[in-house]
Design an enzyme around this catalytic site. Structure first.
Site, PDB file in Angstrom:
ATOM      1  N   THR A 104       0.838  -1.200   0.000  1.00  0.00           N
ATOM      2  CA  THR A 104       0.000   0.000   0.000  1.00  0.00           C
ATOM      3  C   THR A 104       0.874   1.253   0.000  1.00  0.00           C
ATOM      4  OG1 THR A 104      -1.775  -1.186   1.103  1.00  0.00           O
ATOM      5  CG2 THR A 104      -1.825   1.213   1.272  1.00  0.00           C
ATOM      6  N   ASN A 184      -5.577  -9.984  -7.766  1.00  0.00           N
ATOM      7  CA  ASN A 184      -5.664 -10.709  -6.508  1.00  0.00           C
ATOM      8  C   ASN A 184      -6.945 -11.518  -6.359  1.00  0.00           C
ATOM      9  OD1 ASN A 184      -6.243  -7.792  -6.502  1.00  0.00           O
ATOM     10  ND2 ASN A 184      -7.235  -8.207  -4.551  1.00  0.00           N
ATOM     11  N   GLN A 212       0.921  -9.550  -6.653  1.00  0.00           N
ATOM     12  CA  GLN A 212       0.518 -10.959  -6.781  1.00  0.00           C
ATOM     13  C   GLN A 212       1.400 -11.729  -7.768  1.00  0.00           C
ATOM     14  OE1 GLN A 212      -1.610 -12.556  -4.895  1.00  0.00           O
ATOM     15  NE2 GLN A 212      -2.603 -10.847  -3.849  1.00  0.00           N
ATOM     16  N   HIS A 235       4.799 -10.128   2.339  1.00  0.00           N
ATOM     17  CA  HIS A 235       3.984 -11.160   2.999  1.00  0.00           C
ATOM     18  C   HIS A 235       3.162 -12.006   2.040  1.00  0.00           C
ATOM     19  CE1 HIS A 235      -0.154  -9.312   2.985  1.00  0.00           C
ATOM     20  NE2 HIS A 235       0.543  -8.206   2.816  1.00  0.00           N
ATOM     21  N   THR A 271      12.792   5.960  10.309  1.00  0.00           N
ATOM     22  CA  THR A 271      13.797   4.942  10.631  1.00  0.00           C
ATOM     23  C   THR A 271      13.410   3.608  10.003  1.00  0.00           C
ATOM     24  OG1 THR A 271      14.254   6.065  12.695  1.00  0.00           O
ATOM     25  CG2 THR A 271      14.973   3.766  12.551  1.00  0.00           C
ATOM     26  N   CYS A 357     -14.693  -6.780   4.081  1.00  0.00           N
ATOM     27  CA  CYS A 357     -15.958  -6.801   4.800  1.00  0.00           C
ATOM     28  C   CYS A 357     -16.126  -5.474   5.531  1.00  0.00           C
ATOM     29  CB  CYS A 357     -15.894  -7.941   5.804  1.00  0.00           C
ATOM     30  SG  CYS A 357     -17.372  -8.136   6.764  1.00  0.00           S
TER      31      CYS A 357
HETATM   32  N1  PLP Z   1      -2.211  -4.876  -4.470  1.00  0.00           N
HETATM   33  C1  PLP Z   1      -2.644  -6.129  -4.599  1.00  0.00           C
HETATM   34  C2  PLP Z   1      -2.807  -6.715  -5.963  1.00  0.00           C
HETATM   35  C3  PLP Z   1      -2.948  -6.887  -3.471  1.00  0.00           C
HETATM   36  O1  PLP Z   1      -3.376  -8.144  -3.600  1.00  0.00           O
HETATM   37  C4  PLP Z   1      -2.802  -6.284  -2.198  1.00  0.00           C
HETATM   38  C5  PLP Z   1      -3.178  -7.042  -0.984  1.00  0.00           C
HETATM   39  O2  PLP Z   1      -3.937  -7.978  -1.020  1.00  0.00           O
HETATM   40  C6  PLP Z   1      -2.334  -4.968  -2.114  1.00  0.00           C
HETATM   41  C7  PLP Z   1      -2.061  -4.289  -3.273  1.00  0.00           C
HETATM   42  C8  PLP Z   1      -2.161  -4.281  -0.782  1.00  0.00           C
HETATM   43  O3  PLP Z   1      -1.248  -4.989   0.007  1.00  0.00           O
HETATM   44  P1  PLP Z   1      -0.982  -4.601   1.533  1.00  0.00           P
HETATM   45  O4  PLP Z   1      -2.341  -4.514   2.185  1.00  0.00           O
HETATM   46  O5  PLP Z   1      -0.163  -5.724   2.050  1.00  0.00           O
HETATM   47  O6  PLP Z   1      -0.285  -3.305   1.564  1.00  0.00           O
END
Ligand code: PLP
Length: 412
Positions: A104, A184, A212, A235, A271, A357
């Site tokens: 994000t 996603n 993804q 992650h 930091t 949700c």
């Molecule tokens: N972009 C895509 C395609 C994602 O699947 C996601 C999370 O599912 C994000 C952006 C945002 O990732 P995060 O919430 O880990 O910052």
């Protein structure tokens, strides 16, 4: 005067709810033990070796990499080395790697930073209708608050953007195009290199949200997307949450969105979280060049899941081979995502729907709406995404339970 009946009613409600709560907690706890996780596009568990790589920075190596004393300098050396190691995998310059707190933030920096940096040239931004909200809401903000304009490109029934549509949408004042590499929700893979090539030919900056893609699709080098900016987070491929990076192709210099110190070459103040960076680098090296989501293992499993569409009213979304091998997405007529997810959860399966949700309800998936599904269908989306821990017996169990669960929901 109270009758015995009127006394019973107010007392029976708390009793009834207490009983219900007990049942939910009791059975919920029993089920949790057996939960089967099929939501790897949401996040993955932390790989044990990645965790090991992070631990020194949660104990002995606690120094601030900006401090000039010896304890800070030790951590600084790890930080510099980490950047080099990511650059080695990406095959780019170390100065083109910006560590962030995740996708994000990378996306916000890429979009806001570039749009503001280039706004003297123009204020037009192009994106697609199937992007993650991290992209759509950021652009929406620039439109509502900072006088930018946007064009949202349509997608076809498989969720793909046509490069010709992109070419036709580019105007003299277009400063940025942002289109994801893989979706996603549906797993649809975009012709991202082609889209990037259009932008490069027409001299427009191109950002791709490749969150993804990494760890799932072939990766040779960061230039394969023909992008000036690439967002990634750890992650989604067994790295830590709160870790990520943005590739910024030199000499582009997006405006910062965080202000303070001069970390990350003045592109991202604050930091550095060295334990997250250490985990991220370790996961990138181990799980990206040779994708941790192995297609040869996962594709037969999602292909078996595709047989779900033999049940009446169940439609597979994105049947194309151009989709992530670990992802299977479908709609179920006569049901809604929330009931479906709850019912599968009670039966031990952790799945996902397309959208977050909010207040106990799910809005129809904007991705499915863009692909031409009606509101009712878009509100009955279920996404299954597999990972390296998924076993064939999990899929067998899911396939056998599926008709029963669907039936329960359709005929309560
Ligand atoms: N972009 C895509 C395609 C994602 O699947 C996601 C999370 O599912 C994000 C952006 C945002 O990732 P995060 O919430 O880990 O910052």
């Amino acid at each position: 005067m109270f009758t015995s009946c009127s006394l019973f009613i107010p007392y029976s409600f708390p009793l009834f709810f207490a009983l219900l709560l007990w049942l939910v907690l009791f059975f919920g706890r029993e089920r949790q033990v057996k939960s089967i996780y099929l939501d790897y596009n949401a996040t993955t568990p932390l790989d044990p070796a990645v965790k090991e790589a992070m631990l020194p920075f949660l104990s002995d190596y606690y120094g601030n990499p900006s401090s000039i004393h010896s304890i800070g300098r030790k951590v600084r050396a790890f930080l510099d080395d980490s950047r080099e190691r990511v650059a080695d995998v990406w095959k780019c310059k170390a100065s083109e790697v910006v560590f962030t707190s995740g996708a994000t933030e990378s996306i916000n920096l890429a979009i806001c930073g570039t749009a503001r940096f280039l706004m003297a040239k123009g204020r037009h931004i192009i994106t697609s209708a199937v992007e993650h909200h991290a992209v759509l809401h950021t652009i929406e903000y620039l439109v509502n608050k900072e006088g930018f304009e946007k064009t949202i490109l349509p997608v076809d029934a498989e969720g793909r953007v046509n490069p010709l549509d992109l070419e036709n949408a580019i105007q003299n004042d277009t400063v940025l195009v942002s289109i994801m590499a893989a979706n996603n929700e549906t797993g649809a893979i975009q012709p991202v290199a082609e889209l990037g090539a259009v932008c490069r030919r027409l001299g427009v900056c191109f950002h791709t949200d490749a969150v993804q893609w990494f760890g799932k699709e072939p990766f040779d080098n960061i230039h394969q997307f023909n992008a000036d900016l690439v967002s990634i987070c750890g992650h989604k491929f067994y790295g830590p949450k709160g870790s990520g990076a943005l590739f910024v192709r030199s000499p582009l210099l997006p405006d910062p969105i965080l202000f303070g110190g001069s970390q990350e070459n003045s592109r991202r103040a604050g930091t550095e979280d060295m334990s997250a960076i250490a985990g991220f680098v370790n996961a990138v090296e181990r799980f990206v060049p040779s994708p941790v989501f192995e297609k040869s293992f996962l594709l037969p499993l999602t292909t078996r899941l595709s047989s779900l569409c033999s049940h009446s009213g169940v439609n597979l979304v994105c049947s194309s081979t151009l989709r992530l091998a670990n992802t299977c997405c479908f709609t179920v007529s006569g049901a809604d995502s929330l009931s479906l997810l709850a019912a599968f959860d009670l039966n031990g399966f952790c799945l996902s729907a397309g959208s977050a949700c909010s207040a106990g309800s799910l809005t129809p998936s904007h991705v499915l709406s863009a692909m031409g599904f009606c509101n009712e269908e878009a509100a009955s989306i279920v996404r299954i995404s597999l990972g390296r821990e998924t076993r064939e017996k999990d899929i067998d169990l899911f396939l056998s339970l599926f008709p029963l669960v669907i039936n329960q929901i359709r005929n309560p």
